[in-house]
Enzyme design. Structure first.
Site, PDB file in Angstrom:
ATOM      1  NE  ARG A  96      -3.608   2.599   0.525  1.00 10.11           N
ATOM      2  CZ  ARG A  96      -3.350   3.839   0.088  1.00 10.11           C
ATOM      3  NH1 ARG A  96      -2.241   4.101  -0.591  1.00 10.11           N
ATOM      4  NH2 ARG A  96      -4.191   4.814   0.346  1.00 10.11           N
ATOM      5  CG  HIS A 149      -1.028   6.446   1.797  1.00  8.83           C
ATOM      6  ND1 HIS A 149      -0.505   5.215   2.112  1.00  8.83           N
ATOM      7  CD2 HIS A 149      -2.140   6.579   2.581  1.00  8.83           C
ATOM      8  CE1 HIS A 149      -1.260   4.622   3.015  1.00  8.83           C
ATOM      9  NE2 HIS A 149      -2.268   5.430   3.334  1.00  8.83           N
ATOM     10  CG  HIS A 201      -5.055   9.044   4.949  1.00 12.51           C
ATOM     11  ND1 HIS A 201      -5.119   8.929   6.301  1.00 12.51           N
ATOM     12  CD2 HIS A 201      -4.509   7.875   4.494  1.00 12.51           C
ATOM     13  CE1 HIS A 201      -4.663   7.735   6.669  1.00 12.51           C
ATOM     14  NE2 HIS A 201      -4.275   7.074   5.604  1.00 12.51           N
ATOM     15  CD  GLU A 237      -4.065   3.609   7.812  1.00 10.19           C
ATOM     16  OE1 GLU A 237      -4.027   4.447   6.888  1.00 10.19           O
ATOM     17  OE2 GLU A 237      -3.357   2.589   7.839  1.00 10.19           O
ATOM     18  CG  HIS A 264       0.663   5.722   6.864  1.00 10.02           C
ATOM     19  ND1 HIS A 264       0.042   6.946   6.977  1.00 10.02           N
ATOM     20  CD2 HIS A 264      -0.289   4.891   6.364  1.00 10.02           C
ATOM     21  CE1 HIS A 264      -1.212   6.858   6.563  1.00 10.02           C
ATOM     22  NE2 HIS A 264      -1.441   5.611   6.176  1.00 10.02           N
ATOM     23  CD  GLU A 306      -7.267   3.142   1.152  1.00  4.69           C
ATOM     24  OE1 GLU A 306      -7.565   3.587   2.273  1.00  4.69           O
ATOM     25  OE2 GLU A 306      -6.093   2.938   0.798  1.00  4.69           O
TER      26      GLU A 306
END
Ligand code: MN
Ligand code: MN
Length: 395
Positions: free
Chosen positions: A101, A104, A106, A110, A149, A172
């Site tokens: 993943r 990134h 956001h 999370e 992360h 997402e």
């Protein structure tokens, strides 16, 4: 305390069920979806105590769009799937061994829970302090809003996990991706920013990676990057290493900022209920509840005041939600252990137990309401409900 077969008409009903209770109802003679109906026994044949027009409070990840890539997949349950849940959104993700993943960040925080397999996590905070850890089943992690992360599946078959975000509107598909940003920055700016020739960026991806396949990472020790030192509070936590609160019908592990200080906006409980047991009638005085069902079969009735109550069924992979302060119970109606997560947008876990409220109120007053014999009322403090917890945070 097994009342499952005594008072519940569902237990005697055919499978798939028919909407018939005594003289009320009639068989379904039009189009049927027997598999779906069998999953919704307490919806097809709802308790007679259900009433009103409460919003839907259940979603299954099996109904969510699957986003497939070379390194795995992701699917989500957000306010678009479950409009009753503005505080929390969830993502279910699978990474193959080596699947990444991508790096990134956001706007929401999370919280992650490893369902199966193992992954390597990395993060760097605003002061350049670093975090790397390998997590396995039952481990959790927390990345504050804006903190960059990554997650990568490790050796074996990679992993599958649940992500929870402290904003129901989260998507997402709308995170800030390393590859996306670089693809949308003039190459001469990249060259100036990093102090290297423009040619260094000749092969960067033209489009974002999101989840992609990479080599399986080596030992964690090889991936240790000192940076400006480690983050002051670890961003991972071994939830299963916590000693659970035990009661007659199951166990509860509560993880909030009192035991996992990094988790400033998410509090969680992992509840295990044995067959016939029940998470007792209660409500939460601080936030909506967002649930993820890991195994087993459950029914939950949500009481919403004004004569409104609605019952739902849940199984592995389902999401449930309970709006702020609404009363509810969660009953194991299957033959195996029921396991589910309770998630709250809060730094602390709290609930109010109905039985405790009655037990600690003058019995004369309670009797005046309910016309229950004192002999019966006296037994309430014994808490026959199998899964209970003490009130958190010294209340
Ligand atoms: Mn993330
Ligand atoms: Mn609850």
């Amino acid at each position: 305390m097994n009342t499952k077969t005594q008072s519940n008409p569902r237990a005697q009903s055919p499978n798939p069920p028919q909407p018939m209770r005594g003289n009320a109802g009639a068989s379904i003679i039009g189009p049927r979806n027997p598999a779906r109906e069998a999953e919704n026994r307490d919806v097809i044949l709802s308790p007679s105590t259900d009433h009103g027009s409460l919003a839907n409070m259940r979603w299954s990840f099996a109904d969510s769009h699957m986003h497939l890539t070379s390194g795995g997949w992701g699917r989500q349950t957000t306010i678009r799937e479950l409009p009753i849940s503005p505080e929390i959104a969830g993502v279910n993700m699978r990474l193959k061994a080596g699947g990444v993943r991508e790096m990134h960040w956001h706007q929401a925080a999370e919280w992650g829970f490893m369902l199966t397999g193992r992954a390597r996590l990395t993060a760097v905070d605003q002061n350049g302090r670093t975090f790397q850890d390998d997590v396995g089943e039952g481990d959790i992690w927390y990345f504050a809003a804006g903190i960059p992360h990554s997650i990568q599946g490790t050796e074996g078959d990679g992993c599958e996990f649940l992500l929870v975000f402290d904003d129901g509107n989260f998507s997402e598909e709308e995170t800030f991706l390393l590859s996306d940003w670089l693809a949308h920055t003039p190459k001469e700016v990249l060259a100036k920013n990093f102090g290297v020739p423009e040619s260094a960026f000749a092969h960067i991806p033209e489009k974002d990676l999101w989840i992609f396949q990479a080599d399986v990472p080596g030992p964690l020790a090889n991936d240790r990057v000192a940076g400006a030192g480690p983050v002051p509070q670890t961003l991972s936590h071994r939830m299963m290493a916590q000693e659970p609160i035990r009661s007659s019908g199951g166990t509860v592990r509560i993880t909030d900022s009192s035991v996992f200080p990094a988790s400033k906006t998410i509090a969680a409980a992992l509840v295990e209920v044995e067959p016939g047991g029940m998470r007792e009638m209660h409500w939460h005085p601080n936030a909506d509840e967002w649930q993820f069902y890991i195994s087993g079969e459950a029914r939950m009735t949500v009481f919403a005041s004004q004569n409104n109550a609605r019952t739902f069924n849940f199984q592995a992979g389902d999401v449930g939600t309970v709006p702020f302060a609404m009363g509810h119970y969660v009953e194991n109606i299957g033959d195996t252990t029921l396991r589910f997560l309770e998630i709250f947008r809060s730094d602390y876990y709290a609930d109010v137990s109905l039985s405790q409220w009655l037990a600690f109120t003058p019995h004369e007053l309670v009797r005046a309401h309910l016309q229950i014999d004192e002999a019966v009322l006296d037994k309430i403090p014994a808490r026959k409900t199998p899964v209970v917890k003490s009130i958190a945070n010294g209340q």
